[in-house]
Design a protein around this motif. Sequence first.
Motif, PDB file in Angstrom:
ATOM      1  N   VAL A 139       0.747  -1.074  -0.011  1.00 33.71           N
ATOM      2  CA  VAL A 139       0.282  -0.228  -0.050  1.00 33.71           C
ATOM      3  C   VAL A 139       1.147   1.402   0.016  1.00 33.71           C
ATOM      4  CG1 VAL A 139      -1.248   1.195   1.484  1.00 33.71           C
ATOM      5  CG2 VAL A 139      -2.074  -1.172   1.199  1.00 33.71           C
ATOM      6  N   ALA A 140       1.575   1.352   0.477  1.00 38.55           N
ATOM      7  CA  ALA A 140       3.067   2.312   0.802  1.00 38.55           C
ATOM      8  C   ALA A 140       3.295   2.251  -0.498  1.00 38.55           C
ATOM      9  CB  ALA A 140       3.896   2.164   2.162  1.00 38.55           C
ATOM     10  N   LEU A 141       3.485   1.440  -0.841  1.00 37.33           N
ATOM     11  CA  LEU A 141       4.404   1.200  -2.678  1.00 37.33           C
ATOM     12  C   LEU A 141       3.763   2.208  -2.594  1.00 37.33           C
ATOM     13  CD1 LEU A 141       6.743   0.634  -4.816  1.00 37.33           C
ATOM     14  CD2 LEU A 141       6.003  -1.446  -4.484  1.00 37.33           C
ATOM     15  N   GLU A 142       2.795   1.806  -3.558  1.00 37.90           N
ATOM     16  CA  GLU A 142       1.580   2.023  -4.222  1.00 37.90           C
ATOM     17  C   GLU A 142       1.053   3.974  -4.571  1.00 37.90           C
ATOM     18  OE1 GLU A 142      -2.806   1.161  -6.484  1.00 37.90           O
ATOM     19  OE2 GLU A 142      -2.910   0.125  -4.682  1.00 37.90           O
ATOM     20  N   ALA A 143       1.182   4.093  -2.770  1.00 36.49           N
ATOM     21  CA  ALA A 143       0.872   5.243  -2.638  1.00 36.49           C
ATOM     22  C   ALA A 143       2.257   6.003  -3.552  1.00 36.49           C
ATOM     23  CB  ALA A 143       0.770   5.562  -1.367  1.00 36.49           C
ATOM     24  N   ALA A 144       3.097   5.447  -3.168  1.00 36.51           N
ATOM     25  CA  ALA A 144       3.764   5.979  -3.819  1.00 36.51           C
ATOM     26  C   ALA A 144       4.309   6.188  -4.975  1.00 36.51           C
ATOM     27  CB  ALA A 144       5.659   6.051  -2.962  1.00 36.51           C
ATOM     28  N   GLY A 145       3.583   5.840  -6.193  1.00 38.20           N
ATOM     29  CA  GLY A 145       3.364   5.516  -7.914  1.00 38.20           C
ATOM     30  C   GLY A 145       4.383   4.783  -8.058  1.00 38.20           C
ATOM     31  N   GLY A 146       4.494   3.060  -6.932  1.00 38.60           N
ATOM     32  CA  GLY A 146       4.826   2.118  -7.655  1.00 38.60           C
ATOM     33  C   GLY A 146       4.316   1.017  -7.566  1.00 38.60           C
ATOM     34  N   THR A 147       4.489  -0.338  -8.032  1.00 45.54           N
ATOM     35  CA  THR A 147       3.854  -1.995  -8.149  1.00 45.54           C
ATOM     36  C   THR A 147       5.019  -2.662  -7.434  1.00 45.54           C
ATOM     37  OG1 THR A 147       5.254  -2.269 -10.261  1.00 45.54           O
ATOM     38  CG2 THR A 147       3.344  -1.186 -10.074  1.00 45.54           C
ATOM     39  N   PRO A 148       4.435  -3.427  -7.241  1.00 45.28           N
ATOM     40  CA  PRO A 148       6.044  -4.668  -6.282  1.00 45.28           C
ATOM     41  C   PRO A 148       6.873  -5.194  -7.636  1.00 45.28           C
ATOM     42  CG  PRO A 148       3.300  -5.714  -6.460  1.00 45.28           C
ATOM     43  CD  PRO A 148       3.080  -4.495  -6.925  1.00 45.28           C
ATOM     44  N   ALA A 149       6.678  -4.754  -8.710  1.00 48.05           N
ATOM     45  CA  ALA A 149       7.922  -5.787  -9.569  1.00 48.05           C
ATOM     46  C   ALA A 149       8.978  -4.294  -9.232  1.00 48.05           C
ATOM     47  CB  ALA A 149       7.647  -5.779 -10.671  1.00 48.05           C
ATOM     48  N   ASP A 150       8.717  -3.537  -8.919  1.00 48.72           N
ATOM     49  CA  ASP A 150       9.885  -2.436  -8.305  1.00 48.72           C
ATOM     50  C   ASP A 150      10.255  -2.531  -7.636  1.00 48.72           C
ATOM     51  OD1 ASP A 150       8.996  -0.346 -10.807  1.00 48.72           O
ATOM     52  OD2 ASP A 150       7.215  -0.008  -9.860  1.00 48.72           O
ATOM     53  N   LEU A 151       9.983  -3.514  -6.603  1.00 47.06           N
ATOM     54  CA  LEU A 151      10.335  -3.833  -5.305  1.00 47.06           C
ATOM     55  C   LEU A 151      12.212  -3.680  -5.938  1.00 47.06           C
ATOM     56  CD1 LEU A 151       8.372  -5.083  -3.213  1.00 47.06           C
ATOM     57  CD2 LEU A 151       9.097  -3.164  -2.130  1.00 47.06           C
ATOM     58  N   ALA A 152      13.022  -3.835  -4.976  1.00 49.34           N
ATOM     59  CA  ALA A 152      14.638  -3.519  -5.287  1.00 49.34           C
ATOM     60  C   ALA A 152      15.320  -5.179  -3.664  1.00 49.34           C
ATOM     61  CB  ALA A 152      15.717  -2.670  -5.336  1.00 49.34           C
ATOM     62  N   ARG A 153      14.979  -5.214  -3.142  1.00 44.70           N
ATOM     63  CA  ARG A 153      15.138  -5.150  -1.566  1.00 44.70           C
ATOM     64  C   ARG A 153      14.048  -4.805  -1.253  1.00 44.70           C
ATOM     65  NH1 ARG A 153      18.728  -8.038   0.960  1.00 44.70           N
ATOM     66  NH2 ARG A 153      19.353  -7.212   2.846  1.00 44.70           N
ATOM     67  N   VAL A 154      13.889  -6.462   0.061  1.00 44.16           N
ATOM     68  CA  VAL A 154      12.814  -6.212   1.093  1.00 44.16           C
ATOM     69  C   VAL A 154      13.811  -7.000   1.671  1.00 44.16           C
ATOM     70  CG1 VAL A 154      10.805  -6.993   2.370  1.00 44.16           C
ATOM     71  CG2 VAL A 154      10.783  -6.090  -0.069  1.00 44.16           C
ATOM     72  N   LEU A 198       5.200 -10.091  15.410  1.00 44.85           N
ATOM     73  CA  LEU A 198       5.738 -10.924  15.080  1.00 44.85           C
ATOM     74  C   LEU A 198       6.277 -11.216  13.472  1.00 44.85           C
ATOM     75  CD1 LEU A 198       3.102 -14.169  15.442  1.00 44.85           C
ATOM     76  CD2 LEU A 198       4.406 -13.574  16.774  1.00 44.85           C
ATOM     77  N   VAL A 199       6.439  -9.802  12.687  1.00 48.97           N
ATOM     78  CA  VAL A 199       7.281 -10.055  11.715  1.00 48.97           C
ATOM     79  C   VAL A 199       6.910  -8.351  11.274  1.00 48.97           C
ATOM     80  CG1 VAL A 199       5.083 -10.714   9.758  1.00 48.97           C
ATOM     81  CG2 VAL A 199       7.993 -11.185   9.600  1.00 48.97           C
ATOM     82  N   GLU A 200       7.985  -8.386  10.825  1.00 48.85           N
ATOM     83  CA  GLU A 200       8.302  -6.478   9.943  1.00 48.85           C
ATOM     84  C   GLU A 200       8.353  -6.918   9.166  1.00 48.85           C
ATOM     85  OE1 GLU A 200       9.819  -1.892  10.622  1.00 48.85           O
ATOM     86  OE2 GLU A 200       9.062  -3.663  12.970  1.00 48.85           O
ATOM     87  N   LEU A 201       8.481  -6.102   8.155  1.00 51.28           N
ATOM     88  CA  LEU A 201       9.031  -5.762   6.522  1.00 51.28           C
ATOM     89  C   LEU A 201       9.261  -4.592   6.156  1.00 51.28           C
ATOM     90  CD1 LEU A 201       6.531  -8.892   6.690  1.00 51.28           C
ATOM     91  CD2 LEU A 201       7.676  -8.095   3.976  1.00 51.28           C
ATOM     92  N   ASP A 202      10.183  -4.205   5.586  1.00 56.81           N
ATOM     93  CA  ASP A 202      10.919  -3.308   5.066  1.00 56.81           C
ATOM     94  C   ASP A 202      11.658  -2.800   3.997  1.00 56.81           C
ATOM     95  OD1 ASP A 202      13.483  -3.324   5.337  1.00 56.81           O
ATOM     96  OD2 ASP A 202      13.636  -1.813   6.878  1.00 56.81           O
ATOM     97  N   GLY A 203      11.684  -2.206   2.944  1.00 47.25           N
ATOM     98  CA  GLY A 203      13.161  -2.120   1.714  1.00 47.25           C
ATOM     99  C   GLY A 203      12.618  -1.061   0.849  1.00 47.25           C
ATOM    100  N   PHE A 204      13.302  -1.186  -0.267  1.00 49.04           N
ATOM    101  CA  PHE A 204      13.536  -0.042  -0.957  1.00 49.04           C
ATOM    102  C   PHE A 204      12.928  -0.890  -2.644  1.00 49.04           C
ATOM    103  CE2 PHE A 204      17.549  -0.692  -1.380  1.00 49.04           C
ATOM    104  CZ  PHE A 204      18.160  -1.001  -2.557  1.00 49.04           C
ATOM    105  N   ALA A 205      12.849   0.108  -3.101  1.00 53.42           N
ATOM    106  CA  ALA A 205      12.138   0.045  -4.240  1.00 53.42           C
ATOM    107  C   ALA A 205      12.335   1.532  -5.303  1.00 53.42           C
ATOM    108  CB  ALA A 205      10.286   0.145  -4.641  1.00 53.42           C
ATOM    109  N   VAL A 206      12.450   1.283  -6.714  1.00 51.15           N
ATOM    110  CA  VAL A 206      13.031   1.868  -7.826  1.00 51.15           C
ATOM    111  C   VAL A 206      11.932   2.575  -8.784  1.00 51.15           C
ATOM    112  CG1 VAL A 206      15.222   2.671  -9.305  1.00 51.15           C
ATOM    113  CG2 VAL A 206      15.731   1.441  -7.543  1.00 51.15           C
ATOM    114  N   LEU A 207      11.789   3.399  -8.792  1.00 44.78           N
ATOM    115  CA  LEU A 207      10.807   3.518  -9.580  1.00 44.78           C
ATOM    116  C   LEU A 207      11.183   4.267 -11.208  1.00 44.78           C
ATOM    117  CD1 LEU A 207       9.310   3.288  -6.911  1.00 44.78           C
ATOM    118  CD2 LEU A 207       7.616   4.438  -8.060  1.00 44.78           C
ATOM    119  N   PRO A 208      10.187   4.282 -12.483  1.00 45.29           N
ATOM    120  CA  PRO A 208      11.164   4.807 -13.413  1.00 45.29           C
ATOM    121  C   PRO A 208      10.713   5.993 -13.387  1.00 45.29           C
ATOM    122  CG  PRO A 208       8.363   3.837 -14.186  1.00 45.29           C
ATOM    123  CD  PRO A 208       8.870   3.112 -12.421  1.00 45.29           C
TER     124      PRO A 208
END
Length: 132
Positions: A61-76, A122-132
Amino acid sequence: MSAERINPPDLSPPTGFSHAVVATGSRVVFLAGQTALDTDGNIVGDTLPEQFERALTGLLVALEAAGGTPADLARVTVYATDVADYRAHVSGLGRIWRRLAGRDYPAMAVIGVVRLWDERALVELDGFAVLP
């Protein structure tokens, strides 16, 4: 984004991750850690798979709000309070990942932690994405 996923034959075959991702694009989005918080700030779900799904949904949801898609994820990075429990559920977690994010896997790591900010998490996920 252009993402080249690199999985050298000299390394073990990756399952649910890529060994390296070469990403080119014009915007980098850093995604804060997401746990299984609902909109009221309460942890939902009693099991690791339930919480993983909620945390991944929040990340996307945070990624989409920034204009990205799951395919833009570079690292999690996945932080788990019980790595043995994570490993025991890895097949189901993989199904959750594929349903929500597809098969374009980012570079990933799972790190065992003593606890997370919210004691029920029990779990937390973070990461970064690179958008066109």
